[in-house]
Each structure stands twice: as structure tokens, then as C-alpha cells.
Design a protein around this motif. Structure first.
Motif, short mmCIF file in Angstrom:
data_model
loop_
_atom_site.label_atom_id
_atom_site.label_comp_id
_atom_site.label_asym_id
_atom_site.label_seq_id
_atom_site.Cartn_x
_atom_site.Cartn_y
_atom_site.Cartn_z
N ALA A 84 43.79 36.71 46.03
CA ALA A 84 42.75 35.78 45.60
C ALA A 84 42.22 35.01 46.79
O ALA A 84 42.92 34.82 47.79
CB ALA A 84 43.30 34.82 44.55
N VAL A 85 40.97 34.54 46.67
CA VAL A 85 40.35 33.76 47.73
C VAL A 85 39.29 32.86 47.13
O VAL A 85 38.68 33.19 46.10
CB VAL A 85 39.73 34.69 48.81
CG1 VAL A 85 38.56 35.48 48.25
CG2 VAL A 85 39.33 33.90 50.04
N LEU A 86 39.09 31.68 47.72
CA LEU A 86 37.99 30.79 47.37
C LEU A 86 36.93 30.88 48.46
O LEU A 86 37.26 30.80 49.65
CB LEU A 86 38.49 29.34 47.26
CG LEU A 86 39.35 28.97 46.06
CD1 LEU A 86 39.92 27.56 46.25
CD2 LEU A 86 38.54 29.02 44.76
N VAL A 87 35.67 31.04 48.06
CA VAL A 87 34.58 31.10 49.03
C VAL A 87 33.42 30.24 48.54
O VAL A 87 33.27 30.00 47.33
CB VAL A 87 34.09 32.56 49.25
CG1 VAL A 87 35.19 33.42 49.83
CG2 VAL A 87 33.57 33.16 47.94
N GLN A 88 32.61 29.78 49.47
CA GLN A 88 31.45 28.99 49.12
C GLN A 88 30.21 29.87 49.13
O GLN A 88 30.00 30.65 50.06
CB GLN A 88 31.27 27.82 50.08
CG GLN A 88 30.17 26.84 49.66
CD GLN A 88 30.14 25.61 50.54
OE1 GLN A 88 30.48 25.66 51.70
NE2 GLN A 88 29.72 24.48 49.97
N ASP A 89 29.40 29.74 48.08
CA ASP A 89 28.15 30.51 47.97
C ASP A 89 27.06 29.54 47.58
O ASP A 89 27.00 29.10 46.42
CB ASP A 89 28.31 31.61 46.91
CG ASP A 89 27.02 32.37 46.68
OD1 ASP A 89 26.37 32.73 47.67
OD2 ASP A 89 26.67 32.60 45.50
N ASP A 90 26.20 29.19 48.54
CA ASP A 90 25.18 28.16 48.31
C ASP A 90 25.87 26.88 47.82
O ASP A 90 26.69 26.32 48.53
CB ASP A 90 24.12 28.67 47.33
CG ASP A 90 23.33 29.82 47.92
OD1 ASP A 90 23.12 29.84 49.15
OD2 ASP A 90 22.92 30.70 47.15
N GLU A 91 25.55 26.43 46.61
CA GLU A 91 26.15 25.20 46.10
C GLU A 91 27.31 25.46 45.15
O GLU A 91 27.81 24.53 44.52
CB GLU A 91 25.07 24.36 45.40
CG GLU A 91 23.96 23.90 46.33
CD GLU A 91 22.94 23.02 45.63
OE1 GLU A 91 23.08 22.84 44.40
OE2 GLU A 91 22.03 22.52 46.31
N ARG A 92 27.75 26.69 45.07
CA ARG A 92 28.85 27.02 44.17
C ARG A 92 30.09 27.39 44.96
O ARG A 92 30.01 27.86 46.10
CB ARG A 92 28.47 28.20 43.27
CG ARG A 92 27.23 27.99 42.41
CD ARG A 92 27.02 29.20 41.52
NE ARG A 92 26.96 30.44 42.29
CZ ARG A 92 27.04 31.67 41.76
NH1 ARG A 92 27.22 31.81 40.46
NH2 ARG A 92 26.96 32.74 42.53
N THR A 93 31.24 27.17 44.33
CA THR A 93 32.50 27.66 44.88
C THR A 93 32.98 28.79 43.98
O THR A 93 33.06 28.64 42.76
CB THR A 93 33.56 26.55 44.92
OG1 THR A 93 33.05 25.43 45.64
CG2 THR A 93 34.84 27.04 45.58
N LEU A 94 33.27 29.93 44.60
CA LEU A 94 33.64 31.13 43.85
C LEU A 94 35.11 31.44 44.04
O LEU A 94 35.65 31.37 45.16
CB LEU A 94 32.80 32.32 44.30
CG LEU A 94 31.28 32.16 44.24
CD1 LEU A 94 30.60 33.42 44.76
CD2 LEU A 94 30.83 31.83 42.82
N LEU A 95 35.78 31.79 42.95
CA LEU A 95 37.13 32.32 42.98
C LEU A 95 37.02 33.83 42.81
O LEU A 95 36.41 34.31 41.84
CB LEU A 95 37.98 31.73 41.86
CG LEU A 95 39.37 32.34 41.65
CD1 LEU A 95 40.26 32.14 42.87
CD2 LEU A 95 40.03 31.76 40.40
N CYS A 96 37.59 34.60 43.74
CA CYS A 96 37.45 36.05 43.75
C CYS A 96 38.81 36.72 43.86
O CYS A 96 39.70 36.24 44.59
CB CYS A 96 36.59 36.50 44.93
SG CYS A 96 35.08 35.56 45.20
N SER A 97 38.96 37.82 43.17
CA SER A 97 40.08 38.71 43.41
C SER A 97 39.75 39.58 44.62
O SER A 97 38.58 39.93 44.84
CB SER A 97 40.35 39.59 42.19
OG SER A 97 40.76 38.82 41.09
N VAL A 98 40.76 39.91 45.39
CA VAL A 98 40.58 40.71 46.60
C VAL A 98 41.18 42.10 46.36
O VAL A 98 42.38 42.23 46.09
CB VAL A 98 41.26 40.05 47.81
CG1 VAL A 98 41.03 40.89 49.06
CG2 VAL A 98 40.72 38.63 48.02
N THR A 99 40.31 43.12 46.41
CA THR A 99 40.75 44.49 46.20
C THR A 99 40.41 45.34 47.42
O THR A 99 39.76 44.86 48.36
CB THR A 99 40.08 45.09 44.95
OG1 THR A 99 38.69 45.30 45.22
CG2 THR A 99 40.23 44.17 43.74
N GLU A 100 40.82 46.59 47.40
CA GLU A 100 40.49 47.50 48.50
C GLU A 100 38.99 47.70 48.64
O GLU A 100 38.48 48.00 49.72
CB GLU A 100 41.17 48.85 48.28
CG GLU A 100 42.68 48.79 48.39
CD GLU A 100 43.31 50.16 48.18
OE1 GLU A 100 42.55 51.11 47.86
OE2 GLU A 100 44.53 50.28 48.33
#
Length: 376
Positions: A84-100
Motif C-alpha cells: 500500500a502507498v499514499l500519494v497526492q494527486d492535485d488536491e486529493r490524497t489517494l490510497l493505492c494498492s501496489v501490484t506488479e
């Protein structure tokens, strides 16, 4: 024919727990309690579990809510979860699963509820990450978290604010390595028993009660297993251990103090260590509320709020005090991320004060969502 107004989206909370510290299992227990209390009609919930090795993973909130001590074994975050990772996208914060193949299961999150205890979670590090990705979060900011976690710097800050505390010494890493005899000599004048503590650890991990000078080297080495910087505190004979829970005020309102509670050990040589906090068969009583008169309760509450404000704390904090036989009240420490297990003092004090566990969780999320991102 008019259309029904659309429902506003529920805030999405990401609960973060586990972590690469000795308090990993305590964080898991705390997360399970909080996850069971969050109102799913008001919030959408995601979970990030950080393994003992520091790897971020996506965790099913329903699975996490069932974490518990089983057959004397404390829970941990499994090592085989999806990254998992948190990233910033414009004015939003996104929680993403990390896959191959890259990111998957991407959701926008509004607020983080970090339940990490100890280094890399309670010490300003993860708070800095939340700041960097523009994510609101429960609890104190970077500076207050870092200073509150370091018992040495905390005592310096309390002294600068003119708040009363007990006598102590600090043994820095280079002092111990260069000249152990001189480091031990610096402790002369402290009244026994002494309490030898890692400077930056919580849940009373690594603490030793020392009754004679010959016990000091082993106690210091034991504390250094958790932190190379060590704090040695003078014991305060006959003191009562009185604690107060503090909640930040809404907007610019004054912080709020709970009724006070007392920790009573059943034997004179015992102290409130890790086992006493999290294993209920230990010989400790938590008196909630404490048997104190109105004047003493008010003075503890006032000192707790003054400590919270002097540290620049936000959201929540538990302030531990010593009440001396003559009635004087000293600050022992502030904990900027106190435990939330069913045995924990912080939620129990607020429950006694009139705020239930679910309402307390909701209030903390409300406070976090109301404050701005960035400098404040």
C-alpha cells in the motif's frame, strides 16, 4: 417531477496500525478497538497495516477489527499482504494498492487515524508523511509528536514553560560509549529508587526500577536496546499516580480535561510496566474516577491542559502526574497517542466523564477533519 437531493459522500478514513516498533502488537489491539467503534453510517473505512519490518499493506477492516490477544499471544500485521502507498494527486490524497502492474484499488481518503505507537509513528515521522501528501489526521502535528515522544526534549519543553516536574538525568549515546564511569557519576544526587527509561519508547517498554547503584549498568544497557538515549528519573516515594485525558477544543476553544483516574500498584516495588498495562492478570488497579477531592482534581486538570497547550498538542493527549504527599502536583509526561484498548485509561476516563467510546472516536475524527492542512 423533482429529483431527491443527492447524498453527500461520507468522509473516508484510513486507519493505520502496526509499525516497525516494539509497540507493534499494542497498536494492533488499539486498531481493533477503534475499528469496532467507528460509525460505518458516517464514515467509509480503509486500513493500512504496517508490518514489523516496516512494509505498508492493505488490510481488510473487518479482519483487522477481529485482532485480539489469543492464548497469551499478541496480534501482529501479517507479512504477506498486498502493498500500500499514499500519494497526492492535485488536491486529493489517494490510497493505492501496489501490484506488479502498478497501482490498483485506488480510493481518495479524507483523514488518517494513525494508531501507531512508539518510534516511526508516534514521534512525528508519519505525521510528516501525512503533511507531505496533504492528508488531515487525528492527533498532534510533527513538532509536538516528536517532542512528546522524546522524554528528554519533553522535560526541557515543560521546564521552559515553567511546569513542575521531578528530578532526572540524561545519558546520551556518546556519553555511555566514551566513559561509562562518568555517565554513572552524573546520576549522583538522584534519590532512589531510580527509573531507567529509553528516551523514545512508550508503553513502559524497556523500563527498569533500580534500587542500588550496582543495578544501574544492566538497567541502562536494557534501556539502550530500545533507544541509545536513556533518561534516568528519581523515584518519588509516596506519590500517587494520577492521570488526566485531554481533548483539543473545536476551533480555537480551550482544550477539555476529563475526570482524573489513578493507577494503584498492589505491591510497593511494582510499577506500571508493559505487562501491567496490557495483561489484565497483573497486580494493578485503575481507579476511574480517582478518589480525590474537587480541589486536587481541578489542579490536576489545570496542569494537564497547561501541559497540552505548552507542547502544542492537538486532538488528544493523556497527561500523567505525580501527586506528592504534601499535595504538590508534578507532570510526569504527556502521551500524544495514548492507547485505545479496552484496558486503556484514556477512553475509560472520557467514558466516565460522559463521552462514550464511539463518540470519542467520532469527536477525534471531527476535530481532524475541521483543521486545515499545512501550517496552522
Amino acid at each position: 417531477m423533482s429529483q431527491a437531493p443527492s447524498q453527500a459522500p461520507r468522509p473516508r478514513v484510513v486507519v493505520v496500525f502496526g509499525g516497525a516498533s516494539s509497540e507493534h502488537p499494542v497498536s494492533c489491539l488499539t486498531a481493533a478497538s477503534v475499528l469496532k467503534a467507528i460509525d460505518r453510517d458516517r464514515y467509509d473505512v480503509d486500513c493500512v497495516g504496517i508490518t514489523e519490518g516496516g512494509r505498508w499493506t492493505r488490510i481488510d477492516p473487518l479482519w483487522a477489527a477481529r485482532m485480539a490477544t489469543t492464548a497469551g499471544r499478541l496480534p501482529t500485521v501479517p507479512d504477506d499482504g498486498v502493498g500500500a502507498v499514499l500519494v497526492q494527486d492535485d488536491e486529493r490524497t489517494l490510497l493505492c494498492s501496489v501490484t506488479e502492474d502498478g497501482f490498483a484499488d485506488v480510493v481518495a481518503v479524507d483523514v488518517a487515524f494513525s494508531l501507531l505507537h512508539g518510534p516511526f509513528g508516534e514521534d512525528g515521522t508519519i505525521q510528516g508523511q501525512f503533511e507531505m501528501v496533504g492528508l488531515r489526521y487525528v492527533g498532534s502535528g510533527v513538532a509536538a509528536s516528536a517532542i512528546g515522544m522524546d522524554k528528554h526534549l519533553m522535560k526541557v519543553a515543560l521546564a521552559a514553560a515553567g511546569l513542575p516536574q521531578g528530578d532526572y538525568r540524561v545519558i546520551r549515546p556518546e556519553q555511555w560509549v566514551r566513559d561509562q564511569a562518568a555517565a554513572l557519576a552524573s546520576l549522583d544526587g538522584l534519590s532512589y529508587p531510580l527509573f531507567v527509561k529509553p528516551a523514545r519508547a512508550g508503553s513502559s517498554i524497556g523500563i527498569t526500577r533500580v534500587t542500588s547503584p550496582d543495578e544501574l549498568p544492566a538497567a541502562i544497557e536494557g534501556a539502550r536496546k530500545h533507544d541509545p538515549k536513556v533518561v534516568v528519573e528519581a523515584g518519588i516515594v509516596g506519590a500517587r499516580e494520577i492521570e488526566c485525558a485531554v481533548l483539543g477544543g473545536r476551533g480555537f476553544d480551550t482544550p477539555r480535561a476529563s475526570l482524573v483516574g489513578e493507577i494503584r500498584m498492589h505491591t510497593e516495588e511494582a510499577f506500571y510496566d508493559f505487562d501491567a498495562k496490557y495483561l489484565p492478570e497483573e497486580q494493578v488497579s485503575l481507579d476511574i474516577p480517582a478518589d480525590v477531592d474537587d480541589d486536587l482534581q481541578r489542579r490536576v486538570q489545570d496542569l494537564a491542559v497547561a501541559t497540552f497547550e505548552a507542547m502544542g498538542a492537538e486532538g488528544l493527549g493523556r497527561v500523567d502526574t505525580f501527586v506528592l504527599p504534601d499535595g504538590q502536583v508534578l507532570v510526569n509526561e504527556i502521551n500524544t497517542m495514548p492507547g485505545f484498548t479496552e484496558l486503556s485509561m484514556f477512553p475509560a476516563l472520557w467514558n466516565e466523564t460522559g463521552m462514550s467510546y464511539p463518540d470519542l472516536v467520532d469527536e477525534l475524527l471531527t476535530l481532524a477533519l475541521q483543521r486545515p492542512v499545512g501550517l496552522r
